[in-house]
Design an enzyme around this catalytic site. Structure first.
Site, mmCIF file in Angstrom:
data_model
loop_
_atom_site.group_PDB
_atom_site.id
_atom_site.type_symbol
_atom_site.label_atom_id
_atom_site.label_comp_id
_atom_site.label_asym_id
_atom_site.label_seq_id
_atom_site.Cartn_x
_atom_site.Cartn_y
_atom_site.Cartn_z
ATOM 1 C CD GLU A 173 7.573 -2.351 -1.449
ATOM 2 O OE1 GLU A 173 7.848 -3.482 -1.866
ATOM 3 O OE2 GLU A 173 7.029 -1.483 -2.154
ATOM 4 C CD GLU A 359 8.784 1.350 -4.313
ATOM 5 O OE1 GLU A 359 8.030 0.512 -4.851
ATOM 6 O OE2 GLU A 359 9.824 1.058 -3.721
HETATM 7 O O1 IFM Z 1 9.886 -3.127 -8.222
HETATM 8 C C1 IFM Z 1 9.268 -3.112 -6.977
HETATM 9 C C2 IFM Z 1 10.119 -2.405 -5.952
HETATM 10 O O2 IFM Z 1 11.369 -2.994 -5.841
HETATM 11 C C3 IFM Z 1 9.460 -2.454 -4.593
HETATM 12 N N1 IFM Z 1 8.108 -1.977 -4.663
HETATM 13 C C4 IFM Z 1 7.258 -2.523 -5.676
HETATM 14 C C5 IFM Z 1 7.919 -2.412 -7.041
HETATM 15 C C6 IFM Z 1 7.008 -3.012 -8.119
HETATM 16 O O3 IFM Z 1 6.765 -4.358 -7.836
#
Ligand code: IFM
Length: 480
Positions: A173, A359
């Site tokens: 990200e 994710e």
């Molecule tokens: O916890 C975070 C992660 O570190 C990166 N993506 C989003 C998740 C939830 O906010």
């Protein structure tokens, strides 16, 4: 949810599909100064007053640095065949460059070997926001030298693990790290300057390109990057809101996808930012470097952004409005259709060779009651999003795996430990792990390689509850 509860009807996934969970070093490892680890920007940030809810820190987190073996045991009991984790740069190179900390490297070697012994595919992220503090002192990601330091760090990790890790993710990200960390300042290192945010984003992308080259030479695995993809939609039919949503969408998504897949920044947003003196400096070859071919795109998906025009809404002149409908404990809209829309749109427009959902997940206010966590909402959330992923696969998206965020409740950045995303509950006083109903649901999905079809998922069924019981030994894993 068991197959029995849906009459056994499953939407199947192709053989070899990866089912895993994801974590990040700073959020789970703890041992912040253990075995020669150097400080990172988050170690510094959490010590600034008022930056993290409850004054929480990642000093201990889930103590995964010491409990990794038991945690892998839990993954195996959940039938998972993949695990996405990140390497802490300052555990491997305490000053960010130069001296290697062998103890740090050995930790990841042990972790990877233990995963492979259990037939769990390791997916390694090189960078999940934890820049060595020493590099931050020299300008951090705003300085181009940090991109070169990242490539050198990638080479150290590739030399150690290149023969045994099949999936390499350069960055997690970059949009969030650049903007929330360097423009808005809510995350480490807490810089509040929009031009710096865009320069950081550019350097993260350049460093990705350099790392791809290094990983191609030093590993046998596939190489990709994980982007937070968050579709922005207008809040009304007005032309102004439509334009604001387009700017927002470009800023969140195309600003990363276009350089990676088309070797260019999106024209309209570039012009908008240039008019405000907010564009990054871009070196002659940078865009070609960034667009080095990758083997897969990692998609991190949580929610869409409903956007309206707002003249006072910062440099992009926009504001987010609540989407309405169901939300998670983060206040994020629950809408699986958005995942389907995002996966199909990205595939159509950018043609990645392979896609992984690296994710997806949700925070809820979970409680352990009688040794159980009945996180009905998370089960429903996951089931809906997995079905959306299955639909996208049927409609041609080359989806190869799905990682739930997260394995464990963990340090949720500026929210500290107040927000729980895990499929395994962690008692942060005792480090006791309790598999939630969503963990058992994930086990059913992973072991059947299918997601239950049918109407809304109402409840998972765990041993000792009223519904039909799947054959699992116990719900609570105390690894302390
Ligand atoms: O916890 C975070 C992660 O570190 C990166 N993506 C989003 C998740 C939830 O906010």
């Amino acid at each position: 949810m068991t197959a029995a509860a849906t009459g056994g009807r499953l939407a199947g996934f192709p053989p070899g599909f990866l089912w895993g969970t994801a974590t990040a070093a700073y959020q789970v490892e703890g041992a912040w100064d253990g075995d020669g680890r150097g400080p990172c920007v988050w170690d510094t940030f959490v010590r600034l007053p008022g930056r993290v809810e409850g004054g929480d820190t990642g000093d201990v987190a889930c103590d995964h640095y010491h409990r990794w073996h038991d945690d892998i045991g839990l993954m195996a009991r959940l039938g998972l065949n993949a695990y996405r984790f990140s390497v802490s740069w300052s555990r491997v190179l305490p000053e960010g460059t130069g001296r290697v900390n062998q103890a740090g490297l050995d930790f990841y070697r042990r972790l990877v070997d233990a995963l492979l012994e259990r037939d769990i595919t390791p997916a390694l992220t090189l960078y999940h926001w934890d820049l060595p503090e020493e590099l931050q002192r020299h300008g951090g990601w705003a300085d181009r030298d940090t991109a070169a330091a990242f490539a050198a760090y990638a080479e150290v990790v590739a030399n150690a693990l290149g023969d045994r890790v099949p999936l390499w993710i350069t960055h997690n990200e970059p949009s969030l790290h650049a903007i929330v960390g360097h423009a808005v300042g809510r995350h480490a290192p807490g810089v509040r300057d929009w031009r710096t945010g865009h320069q950081v984003a550019h350097h993260l992308l350049v460093s990705h390109g350099w790392a791809v080259e290094v990983l191609r030479a030093g590993t046998t695995g596939k190489v990709g990057i994980s982007l937070a993809l968050e579709p922005a939609v207008p809040s009304t039919d007005s032309a102004e809101d439509a334009a604001a949503a387009r700017r927002h969408d470009d800023h969140l998504n195309a600003w990363y996808l276009d350089p990676l897949f088309r070797a260019r920044y999106p024209d309209d947003l570039w012009a908008w930012l240039a008019a405000r003196g907010l564009t990054p400096e871009v070196g002659f070859d940078d865009l070609a470097t960034i667009a080095a071919p990758i083997d897969f795109l990692g998609v991190n998906f949580y929610h869409r952004r409903v956007t309206c025009h707002d003249r006072d809404g910062g440099p992009l002149e926009l504001r987010e409005v609540p989407a309405g409908g169901t939300t998670t404990a983060m206040g994020w809209e629950v809408r699986a259709q958005s995942l389907y829309d995002m996966l199909t749109a990205v595939s159509r427009e950018y043609g990645p060779c392979e896609v992984y959902v690296t994710e997806n997940g949700a925070a809820y206010d979970d409680r352990v009651i009688g040794g159980r966590v009945h996180d009905v909402e998370r089960v429903a959330y996951l089931a809906q999003h997995m079905r959306a992923a299955r639909d996208a696969l049927s409609d041609g998206v080359p989806l190869r795996g799905y990682f739930v965020w997260s394995l464990l409740d963990n340090f949720q950045w500026d929210s500290g430990y107040a927000k729980r995303f895990g499929v395994i509950h962690v008692d942060f006083q005792t480090q006791c792990r309790t598999v939630k109903d969503s963990g058992w649901f994930l086990r059913d999905v992973a072991t059947s390689n299918g997601v239950p079809l049918g109407p809304a998922i109402t409840a998972n069924v765990a041993p000792g509850t009223d519904g039909p019981a799947p054959a699992v030994p116990s719900l609570t894993e105390a690894s302390s």
